[in-house]
Structure formats: C-alpha cells, structure tokens
Design an enzyme around this catalytic site. Structure first.
Site, short mmCIF file in Angstrom:
data_model
loop_
_atom_site.label_atom_id
_atom_site.label_comp_id
_atom_site.label_asym_id
_atom_site.label_seq_id
_atom_site.Cartn_x
_atom_site.Cartn_y
_atom_site.Cartn_z
N LYS A 89 2.57 -27.93 -26.85
CA LYS A 89 2.07 -27.72 -25.27
C LYS A 89 2.09 -26.36 -24.99
O LYS A 89 1.37 -25.95 -24.33
CB LYS A 89 3.31 -28.48 -24.29
CG LYS A 89 3.36 -29.85 -24.56
CD LYS A 89 2.63 -30.52 -23.43
CE LYS A 89 2.59 -31.99 -23.40
NZ LYS A 89 3.68 -32.89 -24.21
N GLU A 111 3.21 -30.49 -13.67
CA GLU A 111 3.84 -31.85 -13.94
C GLU A 111 4.29 -32.13 -15.28
O GLU A 111 3.72 -31.31 -16.16
CB GLU A 111 2.99 -32.98 -13.55
CG GLU A 111 2.05 -33.55 -14.68
CD GLU A 111 1.12 -32.58 -15.52
OE1 GLU A 111 0.52 -31.85 -14.62
OE2 GLU A 111 0.97 -32.79 -16.71
N SER A 377 3.60 -33.31 -33.58
CA SER A 377 3.46 -32.70 -32.19
C SER A 377 4.64 -31.88 -31.67
O SER A 377 4.66 -31.01 -30.92
CB SER A 377 2.92 -33.75 -31.17
OG SER A 377 3.91 -34.79 -31.02
C1 LIG Z 1 3.82 -34.13 -24.46
C2 LIG Z 1 3.98 -34.49 -25.90
C3 LIG Z 1 3.21 -35.50 -26.53
C4 LIG Z 1 1.94 -36.45 -25.76
O1 LIG Z 1 1.09 -35.71 -25.14
P1 LIG Z 1 -0.29 -35.54 -25.73
O2 LIG Z 1 -1.18 -34.68 -24.50
O3 LIG Z 1 -0.80 -36.86 -25.74
O4 LIG Z 1 -0.46 -34.65 -26.82
C5 LIG Z 1 3.30 -35.75 -27.78
N1 LIG Z 1 4.26 -35.20 -28.42
C6 LIG Z 1 5.09 -34.00 -27.78
C7 LIG Z 1 6.04 -33.60 -28.95
C8 LIG Z 1 4.82 -34.01 -26.47
O5 LIG Z 1 5.94 -32.96 -25.88
#
Ligand SMILES: *Cc1c(COP(=O)(O)O)cnc(C)c1O
Length: 393
Positions: A89, A111, A377
């Site tokens: 993010k 948000e 992620s």
């Molecule tokens: C926010 C988040 C997601 C999901 O958001 P995407 O926009 O689909 O990437 C996935 N993994 C983590 C660790 C997140 O913080």
C-alpha cells in the site's frame, strides 16, 4: 498497451467516472493533471528516491525452496511484506501524496479496510507534514486494532464508519461524502485500483513497480524474465494489478487472481466478486460487483479485512471478461491454513489477504520447470489475533 485504459477512461466495457456533479471539478483536475505530474522528472526523482530509501525497494524476489519442493514448481515470492509499513500500500500512498502536494492540496483523506492503506497514508502524511483523516469501518477498527493505534500515533484522525456492514465499502462512502464537502483543499487517496477514472489507472501505475522489479529479478535469477504463472490475492485488486502490469502483454504468462470465498461461495458469507457478481456501478466506476437482483450492493464477508469488498477494479473486470486473467477463490479456512504453512515452511508470517493467494497453490497443477511468482502483498503482524483465535495458540 493492449489491455490499458482508453481516452474515455474505460477498459473494454468497464471503468469511467460515475460521480456526483459536485465531485466533477476534483476528478476533472486529476484527470487533466495526473499524467503530466507522473511524467515530470522532479516527481519521478522524488518518488523513486522515497521508494528506495524510505520504503526499502526493490523488494526481494525470493526463491521459496521448500514451497517449490512441496508444489513441484519453482516458486518465487515477491516480498512486498518487507516494505516499510508492511505491505504494497505504501507504493500508492507515496505516489498520491506527492501528486496531491503538486496539486496544492493541504489535507488528505482516505478509507481503509485492513488498516494497511490507512497506516501507509498516515505514514506519508507524517513524513510530509500534512493533515490526515482516515475513515474505517467500526468492525474493521475492532479486528485491526493495532493499525488503528498506529494511525493515531502517526498523527492521523481515525473516523469510524458506522453504517451498513461497518467495513470497507461503508468507509469508502464516508470518505466520498467528506470529499464532496471539502472539494478544494482536500485530496482523497483511494487505496486500490477502484473508484472513478483516473484512480484505477493512477493506482495501477504506482503499483506497477512490483512487476517492473519482478521481471528484472526473474531474469537475473532464472535467465528468463517471463514466468509461467503470476499469482496474487484480490480485494480491490491493487497488488494484483501491480504484479500483473508489466506481464499483461506477454500472453504466455498466465495471470491468476485469488478472491476471498469467505465461508464458501454459496454460504451467503463471501467476497468472491467475479463468482457471485454482475456488471454494475460501484464507487464511481462500471465494474463487476456483488448485488441483488434489484441492484442493491450485497454485504461482502471475508475473514481478511483487506479482501472484504463487494467489487473489483474495472481493469480486473475487463481482464476477467476477456479471460486474459483467471479469477479463482479460497475460503477463510483454506487461507488460514495456508498462512500457517507459509510460517512453517518458509519462516514468513503472511497477511491473511496474502494467504488466500498461497492457498490456491493447493489446487494448481504445475509442470516441474514452471516458474511461478506470487505476490506476498503484506506481512501478518496485524493479523496475529485472528491467527491466535483460529489455531488456539
Ligand atoms: C489491502 C490489502 C490487500 C487487498 O487490496 P488490493 O488492492 O486487492 O491489493 C491485500 N493484501 C494486503 C496485505 C493488503 O493490505
């Protein structure tokens, strides 16, 4: 780019900007300015420098040997979990805040679901000395309490969204309402590849650093920049879009997006958007979303706050419809078990969102020499309570 956005802000049948008239000037300003700013050498230099020295990029591409043995392919983890603040993010938060400053904005609103986008936004606002307000569903504030504390420590005001399911979609509604009331001095940072054009495109470009690096790293490690598979979890779809971006035109690369099935796609408690959804308009763009026959948005459910969203970004809807990417899903149980397996095989505690992508490995059939890149992620620190409750640690 073949799969990119057109001049009107559409990816095939999806995208556009379905916004209240009062937001038109903001969106129009963004639309006119964002590419000029993104291509400005001063912006690029500052963005690249912060990604390197503040976030710690490039994030490693790690050859996960025990995973590779278990699943019978060469499995690589793209380590977005090692970024400052613990997920992908921050890439987008830095990009949009640098952009907002260049647009003369004095106040940032956002948000957040899992809290990762809120933390990333609060972090960069602290770095730049800008006022920050984060809207978060009341339910999410409870299950992601450490992230609420982080945002407050970083100087942000956290406002609970108390309507509907009290989760991400409701926080998004509240943030849009704030922006309508404060159109001149405020920039609204959307945390995923959703919302009215140009947001989906802008966020995808900020996150595309993930696949830009992965391609180069894969070439160094395997001699071939193209893997056989690229996999990522999908909430709104920003880590997946970042992971797909520079592979979109390489048709030999199979793109796999894993949605949250929650308690099961037929349980009535799910967030498997492509499986359950239909075409419609959500948060300012034409996309695929979970809705009733008369068009009411269905409350989504997933144990992972970051995937608990009833839609997907418009580019994903397009890639789904034309079958360039494959959309599959994993349940809460499958994800939590996969998360624990990742701890035990690789010594990495993944976010529960990420664990959905890992869970789908169980259902894949690989050839021995297949190269597979999975976007890790985020890290699982924020999810410890959920893991503890589920496994009784
Ligand atoms: C926010 C988040 C997601 C999901 O958001 P995407 O926009 O689909 O990437 C996935 N993994 C983590 C660790 C997140 O913080």
């Amino acid at each position: 780019m073949k799969y990119g956005v057109n001049e009107q802000g559409y990816y095939g049948d999806f995208g556009g900007a379905y916004i209240p008239e009062m937001l038109y000037p903001n969106i129009e300003e963004l639309r006119q300015q964002y590419l000029n700013i993104l291509h400005d050498p001063g912006f690029k230099a500052e963005f690249d420098q912060l990604l390197k020295d503040y976030v710690g990029r490039p994030s490693p591409l790690y050859h996960a040997k025990r995973y590779s043995e278990k699943y019978g392919a060469n499995i690589f983890f793209k380590r977005e979990d090692l970024n400052h603040t613990g997920s992908h993010k921050i890439n987008n938060a830095i990009g949009q805040i640098l952009l907002a400053i260049r647009l003369g904005k004095k106040r940032i609103i956002a948000e957040t679901g899992a809290g990762q986008h809120g933390v990333a936004t609060a972090t960069v606002c602290a770095l730049k000395g800008i006022e920050c307000v984060v809207y978060m569903g009341e339910v999410d504030m409870e299950r992601q309490a450490p992230n609420v504390a982080r945002m407050k420590m970083l100087g942000a005001k956290v406002v609970p969204a108390t309507s509907g399911s009290k989760t991400l979609k409701d926080a998004t509604n509240e943030a849009m309402r704030d922006w309508i009331n404060n159109p001149v001095d405020t920039h609204y940072i959307i945390g995923s590849v959703v919302g009215p054009y140009p947001y989906p495109e802008m966020v995808a470009q900020f996150q595309s650093i993930i696949s830009l690096e992965a391609k180069k790293q894969l070439k160094e490690q395997t001699g071939n920049e193209l893997p056989d598979y690229v996999m990522a979890c999908v909430g709104g779809g920003s880590n997946a879009m970042g992971m797909f971006y520079h592979f979109l035109d390489d048709e030999s690369v199979k793109l796999m997006a894993v949605e949250a099935a929650g308690q099961g796609v037929d349980s009535g408690h799910s967030a498997a958007t492509t499986f359950l959804g239909k075409e419609g308009v959500l948060h300012g763009s034409r996309t695929i979303l979970m809705q009733t026959d008369d068009g009411q948005v269905v409350e989504p459910y997933s144990i992972s706050a970051g995937l608990d969203y009833p839609g997907i970004g418009p580019q994903h809807a397009h890639l789904y419809k034309i079958k360039r990417a494959h959309y599959v899903n994993a349940t809460d149980d499958e994800a939590l078990k996969a998360g624990l397996l990742c701890c035990q095989l690789e010594g990495i505690i993944p976010a529960i969102e990420t664990a959905h992508a890992l869970a789908y490995l169980e259902k894949m059939q690989f050839k021995k020499d297949d190269n597979v890149v999975i976007c890790i992620s985020g890290r699982g620190d924020k999810d410890l309570n959920t893991y503890i409750k589920y496994f009784n640690f």
